[in-house]
Enzyme design. Sequence first.
Site, PDB file in Angstrom:
ATOM      1  N   GLY A 110       2.490   2.041  10.846  1.00  0.00           N
ATOM      2  CA  GLY A 110       3.449   3.134  10.754  1.00  0.00           C
ATOM      3  C   GLY A 110       4.211   3.410  12.037  1.00  0.00           C
ATOM      4  O   GLY A 110       4.952   4.387  12.130  1.00  0.00           O
ATOM      5  N   ASN A 170       0.867  -1.184   0.000  1.00  0.00           N
ATOM      6  CA  ASN A 170       0.000   0.000   0.000  1.00  0.00           C
ATOM      7  C   ASN A 170       0.902   1.231   0.000  1.00  0.00           C
ATOM      8  O   ASN A 170       1.493   1.568   1.021  1.00  0.00           O
ATOM      9  CB  ASN A 170      -0.897  -0.035   1.253  1.00  0.00           C
ATOM     10  CG  ASN A 170      -1.728   1.226   1.392  1.00  0.00           C
ATOM     11  OD1 ASN A 170      -1.821   2.031   0.466  1.00  0.00           O
ATOM     12  ND2 ASN A 170      -2.343   1.394   2.560  1.00  0.00           N
ATOM     13  N   SER A 205       3.408  -2.376  10.376  1.00  0.00           N
ATOM     14  CA  SER A 205       4.853  -2.444  10.589  1.00  0.00           C
ATOM     15  C   SER A 205       5.435  -3.820  10.283  1.00  0.00           C
ATOM     16  O   SER A 205       6.367  -4.270  10.958  1.00  0.00           O
ATOM     17  CB  SER A 205       5.225  -1.985  12.006  1.00  0.00           C
ATOM     18  OG  SER A 205       4.853  -0.632  12.191  1.00  0.00           O
ATOM     19  N   LYS A 223       0.072   4.248  -0.324  1.00  0.00           N
ATOM     20  CA  LYS A 223      -0.598   5.433   0.259  1.00  0.00           C
ATOM     21  C   LYS A 223      -0.374   6.655  -0.639  1.00  0.00           C
ATOM     22  O   LYS A 223      -0.322   6.518  -1.863  1.00  0.00           O
ATOM     23  CB  LYS A 223      -0.104   5.658   1.688  1.00  0.00           C
ATOM     24  CG  LYS A 223      -0.183   4.405   2.540  1.00  0.00           C
ATOM     25  CD  LYS A 223      -0.045   4.690   4.006  1.00  0.00           C
ATOM     26  CE  LYS A 223       0.025   3.399   4.773  1.00  0.00           C
ATOM     27  NZ  LYS A 223      -0.085   3.569   6.202  1.00  0.00           N
ATOM     28  N   GLU A 259      -5.228  -5.234  10.668  1.00  0.00           N
ATOM     29  CA  GLU A 259      -4.228  -4.193  10.857  1.00  0.00           C
ATOM     30  C   GLU A 259      -4.495  -3.471  12.177  1.00  0.00           C
ATOM     31  O   GLU A 259      -5.324  -2.534  12.218  1.00  0.00           O
ATOM     32  CB  GLU A 259      -4.298  -3.170   9.721  1.00  0.00           C
ATOM     33  CG  GLU A 259      -4.057  -3.753   8.356  1.00  0.00           C
ATOM     34  CD  GLU A 259      -3.526  -2.691   7.403  1.00  0.00           C
ATOM     35  OE1 GLU A 259      -2.403  -2.885   6.915  1.00  0.00           O
ATOM     36  OE2 GLU A 259      -4.201  -1.688   7.176  1.00  0.00           O
ATOM     37  N   HIS A 302      -9.553   0.860   4.957  1.00  0.00           N
ATOM     38  CA  HIS A 302      -8.277   1.100   5.649  1.00  0.00           C
ATOM     39  C   HIS A 302      -8.535   2.052   6.810  1.00  0.00           C
ATOM     40  O   HIS A 302      -9.342   2.980   6.705  1.00  0.00           O
ATOM     41  CB  HIS A 302      -7.254   1.691   4.670  1.00  0.00           C
ATOM     42  CG  HIS A 302      -5.868   1.711   5.245  1.00  0.00           C
ATOM     43  ND1 HIS A 302      -5.470   2.646   6.172  1.00  0.00           N
ATOM     44  CD2 HIS A 302      -4.806   0.901   5.054  1.00  0.00           C
ATOM     45  CE1 HIS A 302      -4.211   2.407   6.514  1.00  0.00           C
ATOM     46  NE2 HIS A 302      -3.791   1.340   5.847  1.00  0.00           N
ATOM     47  N   GLU A 347      -6.983   4.478   7.924  1.00  0.00           N
ATOM     48  CA  GLU A 347      -6.772   5.903   7.628  1.00  0.00           C
ATOM     49  C   GLU A 347      -7.991   6.497   6.933  1.00  0.00           C
ATOM     50  O   GLU A 347      -8.274   7.688   7.087  1.00  0.00           O
ATOM     51  CB  GLU A 347      -5.487   6.069   6.791  1.00  0.00           C
ATOM     52  CG  GLU A 347      -4.249   5.827   7.637  1.00  0.00           C
ATOM     53  CD  GLU A 347      -3.023   5.389   6.858  1.00  0.00           C
ATOM     54  OE1 GLU A 347      -3.010   5.478   5.618  1.00  0.00           O
ATOM     55  OE2 GLU A 347      -2.056   4.941   7.520  1.00  0.00           O
TER      56      GLU A 347
HETATM   57  C1  PEP Z   1      -0.823   0.086   6.244  1.00  0.00           C
HETATM   58  O1  PEP Z   1      -1.043   1.279   6.313  1.00  0.00           O
HETATM   59  O2  PEP Z   1      -1.634  -0.652   5.659  1.00  0.00           O
HETATM   60  C2  PEP Z   1       0.386  -0.439   6.859  1.00  0.00           C
HETATM   61  C3  PEP Z   1       0.404  -1.694   7.180  1.00  0.00           C
HETATM   62  O3  PEP Z   1       1.426   0.457   7.061  1.00  0.00           O
HETATM   63  P1  PEP Z   1       2.873   0.104   7.696  1.00  0.00           P
HETATM   64  O4  PEP Z   1       3.358  -1.162   7.060  1.00  0.00           O
HETATM   65  O5  PEP Z   1       3.702   1.294   7.329  1.00  0.00           O
HETATM   66  O6  PEP Z   1       2.676  -0.033   9.169  1.00  0.00           O
END
Ligand code: PEP
Length: 251
Positions: A174, A11, A208, A13, A168, A96, A98
């Site tokens: 992040g 992703n 992460s 973003k 997630e 997601h 976000e």
């Molecule tokens: C995400 O936003 O879907 C995600 C998993 O981000 P990160 O790997 O940066 O934690």
Amino acid sequence: MNARRPLIAGNWKMHETIAQARALVRALRALTLPSGVDVAVAPPFTALAAVAGELSGSSIALCAQTMHERDEGPYTGEISAPMLRELGVTYVILGHSERRAGCAENDAAINRKVQAALTHGITPIVAVGETRDEHSAGQALPKVTHQTRAAFAGVAAAAVERCVVAYEPVWAIGSGLSDEPASADRVMAEIRACTTGLGDARILYGGSMKADNAALLLAQPNIDGGLIGGASLSAASFGAIAECARTRALT
Ligand code: PEP
């Protein structure tokens, strides 16, 4: 074919201009990605067409980061499933955290989007996860099972099987700090059990996931792959995560 064939999805973003996106795909294509592992990238909308061109002839799939539930209409700024299909998109991330937090996407809208994606032959990757406060309050399981059931309400089990869920934990996204593999696996087992059809569907971990923790996460029985944010912006680290899924592909 293994219904739960590993899937590693990146992703991107709101990162990568068209030129940067082209360069990233070229770097990815220069790697030898493991066979038996599905790999997908989700560039921003502006780069989808360019990335589709760069991916031509490769097995890397094209994924969108969101979509609107309607096919067309007066929805300024939105993109529909038929528009994504036209570009060769085969996966779409829906719900997601976000977008749930920043764009007021609720469970009912996500459910309508799941149905629209399926109608147009796009595989939804439905993201669910608890916040830090919900995690601390021991509310992870009720939260994610509620989100999962809501996302698939009214969807036939045979169609649910073809979908993907991404667990997630919002606090892990992040943050550089992933969930403990066994703990993530426990939550994901509950997600798998809460909706008919998910028993045979792919469930990804996100939050992460990096090259140095992916192998342990991907060794868990319920973790069929990863939704990767930050680490998908480097071909080397994304490729290394995909490599960690190779062993899983053999089981
Ligand atoms: C995400 O936003 O879907 C995600 C998993 O981000 P990160 O790997 O940066 O934690």
